[in-house]
Motif scaffolding. Structure first.
Motif, PDB file in Angstrom:
ATOM      1  N   GLN A 232      -6.631  -8.165  26.188  1.00 15.14           N
ATOM      2  CA  GLN A 232      -7.534  -7.274  25.458  1.00 15.14           C
ATOM      3  C   GLN A 232      -6.964  -6.922  24.094  1.00 15.14           C
ATOM      4  OE1 GLN A 232     -10.652  -6.358  26.882  1.00 15.14           O
ATOM      5  NE2 GLN A 232     -10.989  -5.950  24.699  1.00 15.14           N
ATOM      6  N   GLN A 233      -5.645  -6.743  24.013  1.00 18.30           N
ATOM      7  CA  GLN A 233      -5.027  -6.412  22.734  1.00 18.30           C
ATOM      8  C   GLN A 233      -5.184  -7.556  21.743  1.00 18.30           C
ATOM      9  OE1 GLN A 233      -3.443  -3.324  21.841  1.00 18.30           O
ATOM     10  NE2 GLN A 233      -3.848  -4.328  19.865  1.00 18.30           N
ATOM     11  N   HIS A 234      -4.941  -8.794  22.201  1.00 16.88           N
ATOM     12  CA  HIS A 234      -5.130  -9.957  21.332  1.00 16.88           C
ATOM     13  C   HIS A 234      -6.579 -10.049  20.856  1.00 16.88           C
ATOM     14  CE1 HIS A 234      -1.232 -11.828  21.440  1.00 16.88           C
ATOM     15  NE2 HIS A 234      -1.209 -11.905  22.747  1.00 16.88           N
ATOM     16  N   PHE A 235      -7.511  -9.823  21.771  1.00 15.63           N
ATOM     17  CA  PHE A 235      -8.933  -9.928  21.426  1.00 15.63           C
ATOM     18  C   PHE A 235      -9.338  -8.835  20.444  1.00 15.63           C
ATOM     19  CE2 PHE A 235     -13.439  -8.976  22.251  1.00 15.63           C
ATOM     20  CZ  PHE A 235     -13.993 -10.206  21.954  1.00 15.63           C
ATOM     21  N   ASP A 236      -8.910  -7.607  20.707  1.00 17.83           N
ATOM     22  CA  ASP A 236      -9.259  -6.501  19.813  1.00 17.83           C
ATOM     23  C   ASP A 236      -8.696  -6.730  18.419  1.00 17.83           C
ATOM     24  OD1 ASP A 236     -10.560  -5.285  21.907  1.00 17.83           O
ATOM     25  OD2 ASP A 236      -8.944  -3.855  22.346  1.00 17.83           O
ATOM     26  N   ASP A 237      -7.473  -7.228  18.347  1.00 16.14           N
ATOM     27  CA  ASP A 237      -6.876  -7.509  17.036  1.00 16.14           C
ATOM     28  C   ASP A 237      -7.686  -8.568  16.290  1.00 16.14           C
ATOM     29  OD1 ASP A 237      -4.881  -5.685  17.541  1.00 16.14           O
ATOM     30  OD2 ASP A 237      -3.358  -7.183  18.061  1.00 16.14           O
ATOM     31  N   ALA A 238      -8.140  -9.591  17.019  1.00 16.97           N
ATOM     32  CA  ALA A 238      -8.933 -10.648  16.388  1.00 16.97           C
ATOM     33  C   ALA A 238     -10.255 -10.107  15.869  1.00 16.97           C
ATOM     34  CB  ALA A 238      -9.177 -11.784  17.386  1.00 16.97           C
ATOM     35  N   VAL A 239     -10.896  -9.249  16.641  1.00 20.56           N
ATOM     36  CA  VAL A 239     -12.161  -8.659  16.206  1.00 20.56           C
ATOM     37  C   VAL A 239     -11.956  -7.800  14.964  1.00 20.56           C
ATOM     38  CG1 VAL A 239     -13.970  -7.022  16.834  1.00 20.56           C
ATOM     39  CG2 VAL A 239     -13.245  -8.756  18.475  1.00 20.56           C
ATOM     40  N   ARG A 240     -10.888  -7.031  14.955  1.00 20.13           N
ATOM     41  CA  ARG A 240     -10.605  -6.186  13.800  1.00 20.13           C
ATOM     42  C   ARG A 240     -10.369  -7.033  12.551  1.00 20.13           C
ATOM     43  NH1 ARG A 240      -9.089  -0.880  15.231  1.00 20.13           N
ATOM     44  NH2 ARG A 240      -7.635  -0.669  13.512  1.00 20.13           N
ATOM     45  N   ARG A 241      -9.643  -8.136  12.702  1.00 20.77           N
ATOM     46  CA  ARG A 241      -9.423  -9.015  11.556  1.00 20.77           C
ATOM     47  C   ARG A 241     -10.740  -9.587  11.047  1.00 20.77           C
ATOM     48  NH1 ARG A 241      -5.299 -10.938  14.787  1.00 20.77           N
ATOM     49  NH2 ARG A 241      -6.476 -12.850  15.223  1.00 20.77           N
ATOM     50  N   ARG A 242     -11.608  -9.963  11.958  1.00 24.84           N
ATOM     51  CA  ARG A 242     -12.892 -10.541  11.548  1.00 24.84           C
ATOM     52  C   ARG A 242     -13.732  -9.528  10.791  1.00 24.84           C
ATOM     53  NH1 ARG A 242     -17.191 -13.531  15.538  1.00 24.84           N
ATOM     54  NH2 ARG A 242     -15.603 -15.157  15.428  1.00 24.84           N
ATOM     55  N   VAL A 243     -13.768  -8.307  11.278  1.00 27.91           N
ATOM     56  CA  VAL A 243     -14.560  -7.273  10.613  1.00 27.91           C
ATOM     57  C   VAL A 243     -14.032  -7.022   9.209  1.00 27.91           C
ATOM     58  CG1 VAL A 243     -15.146  -4.817  10.651  1.00 27.91           C
ATOM     59  CG2 VAL A 243     -15.350  -6.184  12.740  1.00 27.91           C
ATOM     60  N   VAL A 244     -12.716  -6.935   9.066  1.00 27.02           N
ATOM     61  CA  VAL A 244     -12.130  -6.699   7.744  1.00 27.02           C
ATOM     62  C   VAL A 244     -12.414  -7.880   6.817  1.00 27.02           C
ATOM     63  CG1 VAL A 244      -9.959  -6.459   6.483  1.00 27.02           C
ATOM     64  CG2 VAL A 244     -10.360  -5.102   8.548  1.00 27.02           C
ATOM     65  N   GLN A 245     -12.287  -9.102   7.333  1.00 31.06           N
ATOM     66  CA  GLN A 245     -12.524 -10.290   6.506  1.00 31.06           C
ATOM     67  C   GLN A 245     -13.963 -10.352   6.022  1.00 31.06           C
ATOM     68  OE1 GLN A 245     -11.344 -13.431   9.141  1.00 31.06           O
ATOM     69  NE2 GLN A 245      -9.165 -12.945   8.982  1.00 31.06           N
ATOM     70  N   MET A 246     -14.908 -10.013   6.908  1.00 29.18           N
ATOM     71  CA  MET A 246     -16.312 -10.196   6.574  1.00 29.18           C
ATOM     72  C   MET A 246     -16.906  -9.007   5.823  1.00 29.18           C
ATOM     73  SD  MET A 246     -17.765 -12.236   9.924  1.00 29.18           S
ATOM     74  CE  MET A 246     -19.229 -12.782   9.049  1.00 29.18           C
ATOM     75  N   LEU A 247     -16.338  -7.832   6.012  1.00 26.23           N
ATOM     76  CA  LEU A 247     -16.906  -6.643   5.380  1.00 26.23           C
ATOM     77  C   LEU A 247     -15.994  -6.033   4.330  1.00 26.23           C
ATOM     78  CD1 LEU A 247     -18.397  -4.782   8.492  1.00 26.23           C
ATOM     79  CD2 LEU A 247     -19.549  -6.381   6.950  1.00 26.23           C
ATOM     80  N   GLY A 248     -14.726  -6.427   4.322  1.00 24.18           N
ATOM     81  CA  GLY A 248     -13.760  -5.759   3.457  1.00 24.18           C
ATOM     82  C   GLY A 248     -13.741  -6.245   2.036  1.00 24.18           C
ATOM     83  N   ARG A 249     -14.325  -7.431   1.771  1.00 23.38           N
ATOM     84  CA  ARG A 249     -14.400  -7.966   0.404  1.00 23.38           C
ATOM     85  C   ARG A 249     -13.030  -8.013  -0.268  1.00 23.38           C
ATOM     86  NH1 ARG A 249     -19.929  -4.901  -1.777  1.00 23.38           N
ATOM     87  NH2 ARG A 249     -21.308  -5.753  -0.172  1.00 23.38           N
ATOM     88  N   GLY A 250     -12.032  -8.457   0.506  1.00 25.76           N
ATOM     89  CA  GLY A 250     -10.706  -8.660  -0.061  1.00 25.76           C
ATOM     90  C   GLY A 250      -9.833  -7.423  -0.111  1.00 25.76           C
ATOM     91  N   ARG A 251     -10.343  -6.289   0.277  1.00 24.25           N
ATOM     92  CA  ARG A 251      -9.557  -5.047   0.248  1.00 24.25           C
ATOM     93  C   ARG A 251      -8.590  -4.988   1.429  1.00 24.25           C
ATOM     94  NH1 ARG A 251     -13.261  -0.128   0.585  1.00 24.25           N
ATOM     95  NH2 ARG A 251     -11.200   0.874   0.672  1.00 24.25           N
ATOM     96  N   THR A 252      -7.548  -4.182   1.264  1.00 22.67           N
ATOM     97  CA  THR A 252      -6.620  -3.880   2.351  1.00 22.67           C
ATOM     98  C   THR A 252      -7.002  -2.526   2.935  1.00 22.67           C
ATOM     99  OG1 THR A 252      -4.848  -5.124   1.293  1.00 22.67           O
ATOM    100  CG2 THR A 252      -4.210  -3.518   2.972  1.00 22.67           C
ATOM    101  N   PHE A 253      -7.066  -2.450   4.261  1.00 20.58           N
ATOM    102  CA  PHE A 253      -7.535  -1.238   4.921  1.00 20.58           C
ATOM    103  C   PHE A 253      -6.433  -0.639   5.796  1.00 20.58           C
ATOM    104  CE2 PHE A 253     -11.420  -3.355   3.835  1.00 20.58           C
ATOM    105  CZ  PHE A 253     -12.334  -2.342   3.583  1.00 20.58           C
ATOM    106  N   THR A 254      -6.399   0.674   5.865  1.00 18.55           N
ATOM    107  CA  THR A 254      -5.541   1.348   6.835  1.00 18.55           C
ATOM    108  C   THR A 254      -6.180   1.221   8.215  1.00 18.55           C
ATOM    109  OG1 THR A 254      -6.695   3.466   6.631  1.00 18.55           O
ATOM    110  CG2 THR A 254      -4.892   3.025   5.064  1.00 18.55           C
ATOM    111  N   PRO A 255      -5.428   1.443   9.293  1.00 12.52           N
ATOM    112  CA  PRO A 255      -6.031   1.406  10.633  1.00 12.52           C
ATOM    113  C   PRO A 255      -7.224   2.350  10.767  1.00 12.52           C
ATOM    114  CG  PRO A 255      -3.640   1.390  10.801  1.00 12.52           C
ATOM    115  CD  PRO A 255      -3.962   1.621   9.353  1.00 12.52           C
ATOM    116  N   GLU A 256      -7.133   3.530  10.137  1.00  8.29           N
ATOM    117  CA  GLU A 256      -8.240   4.481  10.234  1.00  8.29           C
ATOM    118  C   GLU A 256      -9.488   3.946   9.535  1.00  8.29           C
ATOM    119  OE1 GLU A 256      -5.183   5.190   9.201  1.00  8.29           O
ATOM    120  OE2 GLU A 256      -4.458   6.325  10.954  1.00  8.29           O
ATOM    121  N   GLU A 257      -9.296   3.332   8.369  1.00  5.75           N
ATOM    122  CA  GLU A 257     -10.430   2.757   7.639  1.00  5.75           C
ATOM    123  C   GLU A 257     -11.037   1.585   8.400  1.00  5.75           C
ATOM    124  OE1 GLU A 257      -9.230   3.657   2.981  1.00  5.75           O
ATOM    125  OE2 GLU A 257      -8.323   1.944   4.020  1.00  5.75           O
ATOM    126  N   THR A 258     -10.185   0.797   9.053  1.00  5.35           N
ATOM    127  CA  THR A 258     -10.696  -0.305   9.872  1.00  5.35           C
ATOM    128  C   THR A 258     -11.542   0.223  11.020  1.00  5.35           C
ATOM    129  OG1 THR A 258      -8.758  -1.657   9.327  1.00  5.35           O
ATOM    130  CG2 THR A 258     -10.044  -2.307  11.257  1.00  5.35           C
TER     131      THR A 258
END
Length: 328
Positions: A232-258
Motif C-alpha cells: 500500500q505504501q508503494h502504491f500510495d507513493d506512486a499515486v502521489r507522484r502521478r498527481v504531482v506530475q499531472m497537476l503540479g506543472r513542474g512545481r515542487t510540493f510539500t507533503p501538505e500541499e500534495t
C-alpha cells in the motif's frame, strides 16, 4: 490463475535518475520477466514527459530485444496519427526481421502528448480522423497486400507483424471488431468504458486472417509486496507522484500541499483513473486479478507496476509470477 499475464513497462525515469538508467532497468525487467514466464512486454509512445523514456518506442524495443531471447516485445502502443503508416511498417518490419516471431504492434490514435507537443511533432490535429484507414494501410504493408500501388515496406513486406488496437472508449472496440484484430483496453488508467467496450467488441467481432475469434487484453495496476502495508505504501507513493506530475506543472510540493492536491476535485478525478488496482500480498493480488479477469471478460491481462525503485518493481512482478503459476 490460468489467464496469461503480460507487462506494460512504463520506462520510468525516477527522481534523480537518467534515461540511461531507465533503459538499463527495462532490460533487467525484460530479462527477468522472460525467466518468470510473462507472455509479452509493451512500451508506450509518450512525448515531452520527463519521467517516461519510451518516446522512441521502436528503438527501445530493438535494444531490449537484443538483450533477451524469447519474450514478445511490442508497442502498447504507437500513436499512429503521429507517423506515416509506411514509416511504422518499415520500423516494425525491421524489428520482426531481426527478431522473428517476437514483435507486437499495438496502435492508438491519441497524441501521447499535449497540444504544444502535438505541434512540435508536426501532427495534423485532424489526423486522428483517418486512423481506421491508416491502420488498414499499415496492415497492407506488413502483409504484402499494399493498398498503395507500387509502394511496399522494405523491410516489412510479408512479415505479418500482429496488430493490436488499443483503446479507452467504444471507438477502438468497434474498429478492432470490424477489422478482426485483438483489442487492448487501457483500464489501468481509463476504467469507465471497460465493460461496454469489451461487450461491443465481442458482439461485433468479424474473423480475419490474423485472428479467428476475439481476444481481449485488459490493463490493470498491480503492486505486490511481502506485506499489505508495504504494498500500500508503494502504491500510495506512486499515486502521489502521478498527481504531482499531472497537476503540479513542474512545481515542487510539500507533503501538505500534495495532500491538498489529492483532495481537490482534479486529484480525486485522477484517483478514479487507478480504480482497477491490485494492491497487497501475493494471494490478495491473485484473488483480485481472478475477479478482474471475469469483470473485464479478458483473455489476457497486462499489468503495470509503478513503484519508485527497480528492486520493488522486480519483486512485485516476481511475487505475482509465483502466485500465478507462471514461473518456469
Amino acid at each position: 490463475m490460468s489467464t496469461p499475464l503480460s507487462i506494460l513497462d512504463l520506462a520510468t525515469i525516477g527522481e534523480g535518475e537518467t534515461a540511461t538508467e531507465s533503459f538499463a532497468a527495462s532490460v533487467t525487467l525484460a530479462q527477468q520477466a522472460e525467466k518468470w514466464g510473462y507472455r509479452r512486454i509493451w512500451y508506450a509512445e509518450h512525448h515531452n514527459m520527463p519521467t517516461i523514456a519510451s518516446s522512441a518506442t521502436s528503438v527501445l524495443i530493438a535494444h531490449v530485444a537484443a538483450h533477451t531471447t524469447s519474450i514478445r516485445l511490442g508497442a502498447g502502443g504507437v500513436m499512429l496519427p503521429n507517423h506515416s503508416p509506411l514509416t511504422i511498417a518499415e520500423q516494425f518490419g525491421t524489428l520482426e526481421t531481426l527478431h522473428p516471431h517476437r514483435i507486437d504492434l499495438g496502435l492508438g490514435r491519441a497524441p501521447g502528448s499535449d497540444q504544444n507537443t502535438m505541434r512540435a511533432l508536426r501532427r495534423d490535429p485532424a489526423s486522428a480522423e483517418s486512423f481506421p484507414q491508416d491502420v488498414q494501410e499499415l496492415q497492407g504493408y506488413l502483409t504484402g497486400n499494399t493498398l498503395i500501388p507500387g509502394v511496399n515496406a522494405t523491410p516489412g513486406y510479408g512479415t505479418n507483424v500482429p496488430l493490436y488496437i488499443l483503446g479507452s472508449s467504444l471507438f477502438g472496440a468497434k474498429l478492432a471488431a470490424a477489422l478482426g484484430l485483438p483489442y487492448s483496453f487501457a483500464s489501468h488508467f481509463a476504467p469507465q468504458a471497460l465493460q461496454d467496450a469489451v461487450r461491443i467488441y465481442r458482439r461485433d467481432f468479424k474473423p480475419s486472417d490474423q485472428l479467428e475469434k476475439p481476444h481481449v487484453i485488459a490493463g490493470v495496476n498491480v503492486m505486490v509486496a511481502d506485506t499489505a502495508d508495504e504494498a500500500q505504501q508503494h502504491f500510495d507513493d506512486a499515486v502521489r507522484r502521478r498527481v504531482v506530475q499531472m497537476l503540479g506543472r513542474g512545481r515542487t510540493f510539500t507533503p501538505e500541499e500534495t495532500d491538498m492536491l489529492l483532495e481537490s476535485p482534479a486529484g480525486q478525478n485522477l484517483m478514479q483513473m487507478v480504480k482497477f488496482s491490485a494492491v497487497g500480498t501475493p494471494q490478495t493480488v491473485r484473488d483480485y486479478l481472478d475477479w478482474f479477469t471475469g469483470h473485464a471478460d479478458a483473455d489476457e491481462l497486462i499489468v503495470a507496476t509503478q513503484a519508485s525503485t527497480l528492486e520493488a518493481r522486480l519483486h512485485s512482478f516476481e511475487l505475482l509470477s509465483e502466485v500465478s503459476g507462471l514461473v518456469r
